[in-house]
Scaffold this motif. Structure first.
Motif, mmCIF file in Angstrom:
data_model
loop_
_atom_site.group_PDB
_atom_site.id
_atom_site.type_symbol
_atom_site.label_atom_id
_atom_site.label_comp_id
_atom_site.label_asym_id
_atom_site.label_seq_id
_atom_site.Cartn_x
_atom_site.Cartn_y
_atom_site.Cartn_z
ATOM 1 N N UNK A 110 22.895 -0.158 10.694
ATOM 2 C CA UNK A 110 22.065 0.336 9.620
ATOM 3 C C UNK A 110 21.686 -0.835 8.718
ATOM 4 N N UNK A 111 20.437 -0.862 8.306
ATOM 5 C CA UNK A 111 19.936 -1.936 7.467
ATOM 6 C C UNK A 111 19.686 -1.373 6.081
ATOM 7 N N UNK A 112 20.449 -1.835 5.106
ATOM 8 C CA UNK A 112 20.252 -1.394 3.731
ATOM 9 C C UNK A 112 19.240 -2.318 3.072
ATOM 10 N N UNK A 113 18.184 -1.751 2.565
ATOM 11 C CA UNK A 113 17.160 -2.536 1.892
ATOM 12 C C UNK A 113 17.452 -2.540 0.395
ATOM 13 N N UNK A 114 18.558 -3.157 0.019
ATOM 14 C CA UNK A 114 19.006 -3.125 -1.374
ATOM 15 C C UNK A 114 18.123 -3.958 -2.296
ATOM 16 N N UNK A 115 17.352 -4.883 -1.753
ATOM 17 C CA UNK A 115 16.514 -5.722 -2.610
ATOM 18 C C UNK A 115 15.115 -5.152 -2.775
ATOM 19 N N UNK A 116 14.899 -3.929 -2.293
ATOM 20 C CA UNK A 116 13.576 -3.334 -2.351
ATOM 21 C C UNK A 116 13.286 -2.701 -3.698
ATOM 22 N N UNK A 117 12.036 -2.817 -4.077
ATOM 23 C CA UNK A 117 11.518 -2.144 -5.242
ATOM 24 C C UNK A 117 11.030 -0.767 -4.794
ATOM 25 N N UNK A 118 10.313 -0.088 -5.633
ATOM 26 C CA UNK A 118 9.776 1.241 -5.325
ATOM 27 C C UNK A 118 8.722 1.160 -4.226
ATOM 28 N N UNK A 119 8.758 2.108 -3.293
ATOM 29 C CA UNK A 119 7.777 2.174 -2.209
ATOM 30 C C UNK A 119 6.462 2.739 -2.738
ATOM 31 N N UNK A 120 5.346 2.173 -2.242
ATOM 32 C CA UNK A 120 4.016 2.615 -2.637
ATOM 33 C C UNK A 120 3.225 2.972 -1.396
ATOM 34 N N UNK A 121 2.728 4.208 -1.346
ATOM 35 C CA UNK A 121 1.913 4.659 -0.221
ATOM 36 C C UNK A 121 0.480 4.204 -0.446
ATOM 37 N N UNK A 122 -0.132 3.637 0.589
ATOM 38 C CA UNK A 122 -1.509 3.159 0.512
ATOM 39 C C UNK A 122 -2.428 4.164 1.208
ATOM 40 N N UNK A 123 -3.708 3.876 1.214
ATOM 41 C CA UNK A 123 -4.696 4.742 1.856
ATOM 42 C C UNK A 123 -4.530 4.705 3.368
ATOM 43 N N UNK A 124 -4.798 5.833 4.042
ATOM 44 C CA UNK A 124 -4.716 5.863 5.506
ATOM 45 C C UNK A 124 -5.620 4.795 6.123
ATOM 46 N N UNK A 125 -5.157 4.254 7.253
ATOM 47 C CA UNK A 125 -5.912 3.238 7.988
ATOM 48 C C UNK A 125 -5.577 3.394 9.460
ATOM 49 N N UNK A 126 -5.888 2.394 10.269
ATOM 50 C CA UNK A 126 -5.565 2.429 11.695
ATOM 51 C C UNK A 126 -4.828 1.161 12.107
ATOM 52 N N UNK A 127 -3.929 1.321 13.057
ATOM 53 C CA UNK A 127 -3.243 0.201 13.703
ATOM 54 C C UNK A 127 -3.389 0.433 15.194
ATOM 55 N N UNK A 128 -4.012 -0.504 15.878
ATOM 56 C CA UNK A 128 -4.249 -0.390 17.320
ATOM 57 C C UNK A 128 -4.930 0.937 17.672
ATOM 58 N N UNK A 129 -5.875 1.362 16.830
ATOM 59 C CA UNK A 129 -6.633 2.580 17.085
ATOM 60 C C UNK A 129 -5.915 3.873 16.740
ATOM 61 N N UNK A 130 -4.720 3.787 16.166
ATOM 62 C CA UNK A 130 -3.955 4.984 15.806
ATOM 63 C C UNK A 130 -3.962 5.151 14.289
ATOM 64 N N UNK A 131 -4.180 6.382 13.792
ATOM 65 C CA UNK A 131 -4.162 6.597 12.348
ATOM 66 C C UNK A 131 -2.748 6.442 11.797
ATOM 67 N N UNK A 132 -2.635 5.695 10.708
ATOM 68 C CA UNK A 132 -1.331 5.413 10.102
ATOM 69 C C UNK A 132 -1.419 5.538 8.580
ATOM 70 N N UNK A 133 -0.258 5.702 7.978
ATOM 71 C CA UNK A 133 -0.105 5.654 6.532
ATOM 72 C C UNK A 133 0.707 4.400 6.222
ATOM 73 N N UNK A 134 0.117 3.419 5.537
ATOM 74 C CA UNK A 134 0.880 2.235 5.157
ATOM 75 C C UNK A 134 1.767 2.524 3.942
ATOM 76 N N UNK A 135 2.988 2.052 3.992
ATOM 77 C CA UNK A 135 3.918 2.163 2.867
ATOM 78 C C UNK A 135 4.376 0.749 2.545
ATOM 79 N N UNK A 187 0.271 8.783 11.353
ATOM 80 C CA UNK A 187 -0.278 9.863 10.528
ATOM 81 C C UNK A 187 -0.512 11.131 11.328
ATOM 82 N N UNK A 188 -0.401 11.051 12.653
ATOM 83 C CA UNK A 188 -0.574 12.225 13.510
ATOM 84 C C UNK A 188 0.650 12.359 14.402
#
Length: 94
Positions: A1-26, A44-45
């Motif tokens: 398990x990887x604890x991301x203890x140094x992370x700040x708050x997650x921010x969701x961005x606008x939907x986009x595509x990666x390799x032709x697949x719809x995704x939600x960037x965080x 995203x699907x």
């Protein structure tokens, strides 16, 4: 398990595509690295699989793509000829 203890708050961005697949960037800032940021691309699907992770640490950028969900992963032990027999190595002190 990887604890991301140094992370700040997650921010969701606008939907986009990666390799032709719809995704939600965080996006998440890595507080331990000046300018460090992770972007997680979540499908995203269908099932919300993690499809890609970008890690930016100026001046570098690393991209990790994840695929093959639900595919069989056949793991076999190596051939005997590929295994080193440590008992046949000379013993010595170093």
């Amino acid at each position: 398990m990887w604890l991301f203890s140094s992370f700040d708050k997650a921010t969701k961005d606008n939907p986009t595509e990666v390799d032709g697949k719809p995704v939600i960037p965080v996006m998440v800032i890595d507080d331990e690295i000046a300018g460090g940021m992770y972007t997680f691309y979540v499908a995203a699907e269908g099932k919300p699989y993690l499809l890609r992770v970008d890690h930016e640490e100026p001046p570098y950028k690393r991209v990790t793509k994840i695929s093959g969900f639900n595919d069989h992963l056949g793991i076999q032990p190596p051939a005997a000829a590929s295994v080193l027999d440590l008992s046949k190595l000379p013993s010595g002190t170093s």
